[in-house]
Design a protein around this motif. Structure first.
Motif, PDB file in Angstrom:
ATOM      1  N   GLY A 153      48.045  97.343   6.565  1.00  0.00           N
ATOM      2  CA  GLY A 153      47.203  96.619   7.356  1.00  0.00           C
ATOM      3  C   GLY A 153      46.324  95.524   6.370  1.00  0.00           C
ATOM      4  N   SER A 154      47.000  95.076   5.316  1.00  0.00           N
ATOM      5  CA  SER A 154      46.324  94.290   4.619  1.00  0.00           C
ATOM      6  C   SER A 154      46.347  92.664   5.031  1.00  0.00           C
ATOM      7  N   GLU A 155      47.513  92.505   5.873  1.00  0.00           N
ATOM      8  CA  GLU A 155      47.816  91.098   6.261  1.00  0.00           C
ATOM      9  C   GLU A 155      46.705  90.615   6.953  1.00  0.00           C
ATOM     10  N   GLY A 156      46.282  91.018   7.955  1.00  0.00           N
ATOM     11  CA  GLY A 156      45.171  90.529   8.502  1.00  0.00           C
ATOM     12  C   GLY A 156      43.753  90.346   7.726  1.00  0.00           C
ATOM     13  N   LYS A 157      43.708  91.589   6.942  1.00  0.00           N
ATOM     14  CA  LYS A 157      42.402  91.173   6.102  1.00  0.00           C
ATOM     15  C   LYS A 157      42.698  90.194   5.116  1.00  0.00           C
ATOM     16  N   LEU A 158      43.853  89.881   4.640  1.00  0.00           N
ATOM     17  CA  LEU A 158      44.019  88.577   3.727  1.00  0.00           C
ATOM     18  C   LEU A 158      43.639  87.398   4.565  1.00  0.00           C
ATOM     19  N   GLY A 159      43.950  87.522   5.690  1.00  0.00           N
ATOM     20  CA  GLY A 159      43.646  86.146   6.628  1.00  0.00           C
ATOM     21  C   GLY A 159      42.234  86.290   6.810  1.00  0.00           C
ATOM     22  N   HIS A 160      41.566  87.238   7.143  1.00  0.00           N
ATOM     23  CA  HIS A 160      40.172  86.989   7.394  1.00  0.00           C
ATOM     24  C   HIS A 160      39.375  88.334   6.457  1.00  0.00           C
ATOM     25  N   PRO A 161      39.035  87.852   5.013  1.00  0.00           N
ATOM     26  CA  PRO A 161      38.843  88.812   3.960  1.00  0.00           C
ATOM     27  C   PRO A 161      37.337  89.338   4.088  1.00  0.00           C
ATOM     28  N   TRP A 162      36.366  88.420   4.832  1.00  0.00           N
ATOM     29  CA  TRP A 162      34.848  88.758   4.666  1.00  0.00           C
ATOM     30  C   TRP A 162      34.457  90.338   5.001  1.00  0.00           C
ATOM     31  N   ALA A 163      34.989  90.662   6.034  1.00  0.00           N
ATOM     32  CA  ALA A 163      34.401  92.174   6.523  1.00  0.00           C
ATOM     33  C   ALA A 163      35.030  92.983   5.461  1.00  0.00           C
ATOM     34  N   GLU A 164      36.273  92.858   5.037  1.00  0.00           N
ATOM     35  CA  GLU A 164      36.658  93.767   3.811  1.00  0.00           C
ATOM     36  C   GLU A 164      35.782  93.473   2.481  1.00  0.00           C
ATOM     37  N   LEU A 165      35.520  92.365   2.261  1.00  0.00           N
ATOM     38  CA  LEU A 165      34.618  92.050   1.004  1.00  0.00           C
ATOM     39  C   LEU A 165      33.036  92.807   1.267  1.00  0.00           C
ATOM     40  N   ARG A 166      32.709  92.646   2.293  1.00  0.00           N
ATOM     41  CA  ARG A 166      31.311  93.213   2.833  1.00  0.00           C
ATOM     42  C   ARG A 166      31.263  94.804   2.498  1.00  0.00           C
ATOM     43  N   ASP A 167      32.658  95.240   2.962  1.00  0.00           N
ATOM     44  CA  ASP A 167      32.673  96.791   2.915  1.00  0.00           C
ATOM     45  C   ASP A 167      32.948  97.178   1.382  1.00  0.00           C
ATOM     46  N   VAL A 168      33.644  96.616   0.713  1.00  0.00           N
ATOM     47  CA  VAL A 168      33.701  96.819  -0.789  1.00  0.00           C
ATOM     48  C   VAL A 168      32.428  96.613  -1.484  1.00  0.00           C
TER      49      VAL A 168
END
Length: 802
Positions: A537-552
């Motif tokens: 599921g990384s492709e979607g996160k790479l295109g819109h990374p901010w939600a994942e960055l906030r979670d990290v």
């Protein structure tokens, strides 16, 4: 005369002082109650110079009486034989521990420590409400309250002539020395704590520092040959006296509560053999039984030929038919207590606060097991002024006084710890229900010098006691060092990645997009926050990374996230809280508050996240700097910095492998190399030293081989060599230890590395293979050192020191 504004200002100063000093109280079962800031009412509770001698005499009498009862219950049991004390009062109580029968302390008395909760009724009489004998808590909080009051309200002490607290702590030290086995002149005394999650852990740590006794947990101690030994980095040291701060049944899983993870297996047998003394002795919880209260008057006449000087609150033990009928008939007007505290909830209840159904259920429980219940009169407790949310109101007060027994008798603290309820209508007064503390001032007829520290220095310690760090403390300091660098390294790299993603003026070109993807994937691999940007599921996160960055950044339940690592850092810090200065606690408090803030995922959310990272990095650097100034360069500092240097090395190697090993275009590699320098605060050093564009060879030269760069791998290895050489070891052993061999191999590998070969790669190669192999070997060597240190110093069972 202080104005209302001045009082309010002083109150704010008080709260800030307690918060900055890290004074906390944990509330069980309440996540928000972990490390809850201690609360102190600025208005003290006054005990007049005429009232105190009466109270003191009554407390001394009660302590002597309870000491005799304790000796009798675990000795000849004359009270039961003569019918003065019903057998069920003792044998139905969970605090009566049969394995403790026949055990005596070497000193003059069994009960070394005693605390009594006192209440003043509206007619001015003093009543004893509770007896605390297992591990009486509160004396350390009373001392901290007094220290805070002297700083915030010094002029009041001058005018009111308040007696100081230090004589009690002198007596405490003497009392513990008196019970040392075999009359050892300078016994090894430790404070046994359940750990940092205990409600009063701050006090355990505070008293450890104040009295100079080593703070230990159960896994720091081991029983061998019927002696108790303390695991230290230098080996095993014999323990003579244990000041315990845990309940009886948790102390020895071998003979008491078998699933206890807090105690020391075999501890009771060591006590039974006369090789270690415990204050208070295991089994003394029987004296906290409210079922004893109705019988204390006849017991006093039997043992002392005296009446009680301070009456006990009127109590009816339901194990007797007449008393049972009275309690059931007057249930709504009484306070009801179990004879022992329930592990699942409170043991006291105000029957008047119950509904009709709850009252009926309580009546049925009492009828089913009457010997387990006591009814008590509700004393109409007098009120005292209290500052509540900026206003002076009346609140009922419980006054806890502390006594300690020595070879010369008991001595009472001229003061104590007061508690008021959180609300005006509360009958139960308890810190666990959100009560507020007050300082108790005993007034003196003559001028008293303000003094809250021990007046005399302790006796000169044995040379073997100096600089012998307990293994548990050593392990936590080691992990404080590791988590410090882990938080710092992750925060810096996360900030670098966020800054690149958020950069508004960059050209959206293919190299830029590739660099961004490489950085995001590297972040997942660097922080181990899989799947993240590198898994399913990384492709979607790479295109819109901010939600994942906030979670990290902010998801404390996600392993590898920055907040998760910070919480581990926070936990390790509190396990060894006695090592940190006041300024350090101020920094830690601000860091903790920073992470409590929620950051919405909005258009400008990334700016708040970057601000949070900037602040966290600043505070971590401040924490490191404060420790450089305040921690003595002994074993504690060595273990702390060993942890830092190992973690810095492993993080650096991981960062280089995740960013620089893979082959990319020149533009991408340039940005990745620049990101490595930025994440390690080395970009300025690079420009100053080389004065030329960034290249892989020079980045590796600076980050791997430069002995003057404090972030380089060579610098870390050189410091580790010095630290590891200074760790305790058997002087009769001349060969290298396992961790010394590992660091020597790592140092040799660095020195023999060919810098030019590390940057070689063929046209078709997808990675710098030589560099990757070199980094993998270095990682393997350095990652083995923590395991060896742990086996040697944290989990060892070395031979006792002679």
């Amino acid at each position: 005369m202080l104005s209302a504004d001045e009082i309010s200002g002083r109150d704010e100063d008080m709260m800030r002082l307690l918060k900055e000093n890290g004074v906390t109280y944990n509330i069980y079962g309440d996540p928000a109650g972990l490390n809850r800031p201690w609360t102190l009412d600025i208005i003290p509770f006054l005990v007049s110079q005429e009232e105190w001698p009466v109270i003191e005499a009554g407390l001394l009498q009660r302590a002597r009486l309870l000491d005799l009862i304790l000796a009798d219950i675990y000795g000849e049991r004359q009270l039961i034989r003569h019918g003065i004390l019903p057998v069920d009062v003792v044998y139905s109580h969970a605090g009566f521990l049969r394995p403790c029968s026949g055990i005596r302390l070497p000193g003059a008395r069994h009960l070394v420590l005693y605390a009594a909760d006192l209440a003043r009724s509206k007619d001015g009489r003093i009543w004893v409400v509770n007896d605390r004998t297992q591990a009486p808590s509160g004396s350390g909080y009373a001392l901290e309250n007094r220290t805070a009051m002297t700083r915030v309200m010094p002029e009041l002490f001058e005018g009111l002539q308040v007696r100081h607290l230090s004589p009690y702590f002198h007596a405490l030290r003497n009392g513990l020395n008196d019970i040392a086995p075999h009359g050892r002149p300078n016994p090894r005394i430790v404070i046994l704590t359940p750990g940092s999650s205990n409600e009063t852990y701050f006090e355990h740590s505070y008293l450890s520092s104040y009295l100079g006794f080593t703070l230990v947990q159960g896994n720091d101690l081991i029983v061998k040959d019927n002696h108790v030994w303390l695991k230290t980095m230098g080996g095993l040291e014999r323990v003579d006296v244990i000041l315990r701060r845990m309940d009886d049944i948790y102390c020895d899983p071998l003979e008491l509560k078998e699933d206890s993870q807090l105690g020391v297996p075999g501890l009771l047998q060591a006590v039974r053999s006369g090789n270690v003394s415990i204050a208070n002795p295991i089994g003394s919880g029987i004296l906290e039984n409210p079922g004893l209260m109705p019988f204390l008057q006849p017991i006093a006449r039997y043992f002392l030929s005296e009446d009680l000087l301070i009456p006990t609150i009127a109590s009816w033990w339901c194990g007797q038919p007449k008393e049972l009928d009275y309690v059931l008939a007057h249930l709504p007007s009484l306070g009801i207590k179990r004879i022992y505290r329930s592990p699942t909830g409170t043991s006291s209840v105000d029957a008047a606060s119950l509904s009709a159904r709850q009252l009926s259920d309580l009546r049925d429980r009492i009828k089913a097991h009457p010997s387990l219940w006591v009814g008590q009169e509700k004393v109409d407790i007098a009120s005292s002024p209290a500052l509540i949310k900026g206003k002076i109101e009346s609140r009922r007060v419980l006054f806890r006084s502390f006594l300690v027994g020595t070879s010369h008798g008991y001595e009472a603290m001229a003061g104590g710890l007061c508690r008021t309820p959180s609300g005006d209508g509360n009958f139960i007064i308890s810190n666990q229900t959100g009560g507020v503390s007050k300082d108790a001032w005993v007034l003196s007829p003559e001028r008293v010098r303000i003094l809250t520290v021990l007046k005399e220095a302790p006796e000169k310690p044995e040379p073997d006691y100096i600089d012998m760090l307990p293994s548990h403390a050593a392990e936590n300091l080691f992990w404080v060092g590791r988590y410090t660098e882990r938080v710092l390294g992750n925060a810096r790299f996360l900030r670098t990645v966020m800054q690149f993603v958020a950069e508004g003026n960059k050209l959206i070109t293919e190299p830029t997009r590739q660099t961004e993807r490489s950085l995001l994937v590297a972040l997942t691999r660097y922080s181990y926050t899989y799947p993240g940007f590198a898994g399913e599921g990384s492709e979607g996160k790479l295109g819109h990374p901010w939600a994942e960055l906030r979670d990290v950044l902010l998801n404390g339940d996600r392993a590898g996230s920055l907040k998760f690592n910070f919480l581990q850092f926070h936990r390790a810090i509190h396990e060894v809280r006695e090592h940190w200065s006041t300024d350090t606690w101020r920094v830690l408090r601000i860091m903790d508050e920073e992470f409590r803030q929620d950051i919405p995922l909005s258009h400008h959310g990334h700016l708040q996240m970057l601000r949070t990272l900037d602040n966290l990095i600043t505070f971590i650097v401040a924490f490191i700097g404060l420790n450089r100034e305040s921690i003595s360069r002994e074993q504690g500092w060595i273990l702390l910095d060993v942890g830092r240097k190992i973690e810095t090395s492993l993080l650096l190697i991981t960062l280089l492998r995740t960013t620089l090993v893979a082959r990319s275009g020149d533009a991408v590699e340039y940005h990745l190399q620049q990101s490595v320098l930025m994440s390690n605060e080395s970009l300025v050093n690079y420009r100053y030293k080389y004065r030329m564009p960034i290249t892989l060879g020079l980045v590796l030269d600076l980050m791997l081989f430069d002995p003057n760069n404090p972030r380089s791998l060579t610098y870390q290895v050189n410091r580790l060599k010095v630290y590891l050489k200074n760790l305790p070891k058997n002087p009769a052993v001349y060969w290298l230890t396992e961790y010394e061999r590992l660091i020597l191999e790592a140092d040799t590998l660095l020195k023999l590395a060919d810098k030019n070969e590390l940057t070689l790669a063929g046209p078709a190669d997808k990675e710098y293979r030589v560099l990757n192999d070199f980094l993998a070997k270095m990682y393997g060597l350095l990652s083995g050192i923590p395991d060896v240190i742990s086996k040697t110093y944290f989990k060892h069972e070395l031979a006792p020191k002679i």
